[in-house]
Design an enzyme around this catalytic site. Structure first.
Site, short mmCIF file in Angstrom:
data_model
loop_
_atom_site.label_atom_id
_atom_site.label_comp_id
_atom_site.label_asym_id
_atom_site.label_seq_id
_atom_site.Cartn_x
_atom_site.Cartn_y
_atom_site.Cartn_z
N TRP A 62 0.84 -1.21 0.00
CA TRP A 62 0.00 0.00 0.00
C TRP A 62 0.87 1.26 0.00
O TRP A 62 0.55 2.25 -0.65
CB TRP A 62 -0.94 0.01 1.22
CG TRP A 62 -2.17 -0.82 1.00
CD1 TRP A 62 -2.31 -1.89 0.17
CD2 TRP A 62 -3.46 -0.65 1.63
NE1 TRP A 62 -3.59 -2.38 0.24
CE2 TRP A 62 -4.31 -1.66 1.13
CE3 TRP A 62 -3.96 0.25 2.58
CZ2 TRP A 62 -5.65 -1.78 1.54
CZ3 TRP A 62 -5.28 0.13 3.00
CH2 TRP A 62 -6.11 -0.86 2.47
N ASP A 80 3.94 -1.05 11.32
CA ASP A 80 3.60 -2.49 11.38
C ASP A 80 4.38 -3.16 12.50
O ASP A 80 5.45 -2.68 12.90
CB ASP A 80 3.91 -3.19 10.05
CG ASP A 80 3.07 -4.45 9.84
OD1 ASP A 80 2.11 -4.40 9.04
OD2 ASP A 80 3.32 -5.48 10.52
N ASP A 96 3.72 -2.32 17.72
CA ASP A 96 2.33 -2.79 17.86
C ASP A 96 1.43 -1.56 18.05
O ASP A 96 1.58 -0.83 19.03
CB ASP A 96 2.27 -3.71 19.09
CG ASP A 96 0.90 -4.29 19.32
OD1 ASP A 96 -0.09 -3.80 18.72
OD2 ASP A 96 0.81 -5.24 20.11
N LYS A 161 -9.77 -2.01 6.38
CA LYS A 161 -10.24 -3.38 6.16
C LYS A 161 -11.02 -3.84 7.38
O LYS A 161 -10.56 -3.68 8.52
CB LYS A 161 -9.04 -4.31 5.95
CG LYS A 161 -9.44 -5.77 5.93
CD LYS A 161 -8.41 -6.65 5.29
CE LYS A 161 -7.14 -6.78 6.09
NZ LYS A 161 -6.10 -7.42 5.32
C1 SAM Z 1 -2.69 -7.80 5.16
S1 SAM Z 1 -1.22 -7.26 5.90
C2 SAM Z 1 -1.02 -5.65 5.22
C3 SAM Z 1 -0.57 -5.63 3.77
C4 SAM Z 1 -0.20 -4.23 3.31
N1 SAM Z 1 -1.37 -3.39 3.18
C5 SAM Z 1 0.53 -4.26 1.99
O1 SAM Z 1 -0.07 -3.88 0.98
O2 SAM Z 1 1.70 -4.62 1.96
C6 SAM Z 1 -1.73 -6.92 7.54
C7 SAM Z 1 -0.63 -6.41 8.44
O3 SAM Z 1 -1.21 -5.96 9.68
C8 SAM Z 1 -0.18 -6.06 10.64
N2 SAM Z 1 -0.71 -5.93 12.00
C9 SAM Z 1 -1.59 -6.73 12.61
N3 SAM Z 1 -1.79 -6.33 13.87
C10 SAM Z 1 -1.04 -5.23 14.06
C11 SAM Z 1 -0.80 -4.37 15.17
N4 SAM Z 1 -1.39 -4.57 16.36
N5 SAM Z 1 0.05 -3.33 15.01
C12 SAM Z 1 0.68 -3.14 13.83
N6 SAM Z 1 0.51 -3.92 12.74
C13 SAM Z 1 -0.34 -4.96 12.86
C14 SAM Z 1 0.43 -7.42 10.35
O4 SAM Z 1 1.74 -7.53 10.90
C15 SAM Z 1 0.41 -7.46 8.83
O5 SAM Z 1 1.66 -7.11 8.28
#
Ligand code: SAM
Length: 205
Positions: A62, A80, A96, A161
């Site tokens: 993204w 992330d 986080d 999302k």
């Molecule tokens: C579907 S992926 C995102 C893909 C991204 N939009 C791309 O195009 O490359 C979802 C991401 O949410 C992150 N995520 C989940 N929980 C999170 C949190 N509490 N804090 C930060 N990131 C988080 C995961 O580590 C993962 O990399």
């Protein structure tokens, strides 16, 4: 189906996938980049945008799309849990989003700067147990909406999302209190069997 059979099938589906092929051709790190492209084509969320925060940004697909859509001097921050390979002109925070420490790091980086667009493609690691996965996903969405209330410019936008299920309708209702228009959208590049949809919220009140 045995484990190896089902993972072979997953790999076959993955590589046959039209959007995986196209992301390789376009140099995108993730096929999810096309979801944001489709959202932009339909909703024009990047128009007049100078500052963007991308929550759940790894591996950076993204952020690559954002980079192509905004001016060179725009502020782009990706956050992330996982490390992300650098992209020129994008600042990354590894942490986080639910932790106070990471939140403070993000606010410090913003240093009072208001944002025009908050993106969230965050998804918790799914355990497969809906009773625990869904509340964790909704909690991330609530935190993202709080962040929008604190940092978005009036008229700013939010793309997130969400997973259809418990808490979904209530969250859309809450978003409608903050934004003039909220549309639920399923991009073609989102797998049909996935419960994910995107809420595109425009015009922060
Ligand atoms: C579907 S992926 C995102 C893909 C991204 N939009 C791309 O195009 O490359 C979802 C991401 O949410 C992150 N995520 C989940 N929980 C999170 C949190 N509490 N804090 C930060 N990131 C988080 C995961 O580590 C993962 O990399």
């Amino acid at each position: 189906m045995s484990r190896s059979k089902s993972s072979n099938q997953w790999l076959k589906e993955h590589f046959d996938d039209e959007f995986v092929k196209r992301s390789q051709q376009r140099g995108y790190r993730a096929r999810s980049a096309f979801k944001l492209e489709e959202i932009q084509a339909k909703f024009k969320v990047f128009d007049q945008v100078d500052a963007v925060v991308d929550l759940g940004a790894a591996p950076g697909g993204w952020c690559q799309v954002v980079k192509n859509q905004v001016d060179d001097n725009a502020l782009i921050i990706g956050l992330d849990l996982l490390p992300i390979e650098p992209i020129e002109g994008v600042e990354f925070i590894e942490g986080d989003f639910t932790s106070d420490e990471t939140y403070i790091q993000l606010m410090t980086l913003l240093n009072g700067h208001k944002i025009d667009l908050v993106l969230s493609d965050m998804a918790p690691n799914l355990s497969g147990v809906n009773a625990t996965d869904q509340p964790r996903a909704m909690y991330l969405a609530e935190l993202a909406l709080d962040f929008c209330q604190q940092t978005l410019n009036p008229n700013g936008h939010h793309v997130i999302k969400l997973f259809q299920g418990e808490g979904f309708d209530g969250h859309i209702k809450n978003m409608k209190q903050v934004f003039n228009q909220v549309t639920i959208y399923k991009p073609k590049s989102s797998r049909a069997r996935s419960r994910e949809v995107y809420a595109v919220a425009q015009g922060k009140k």
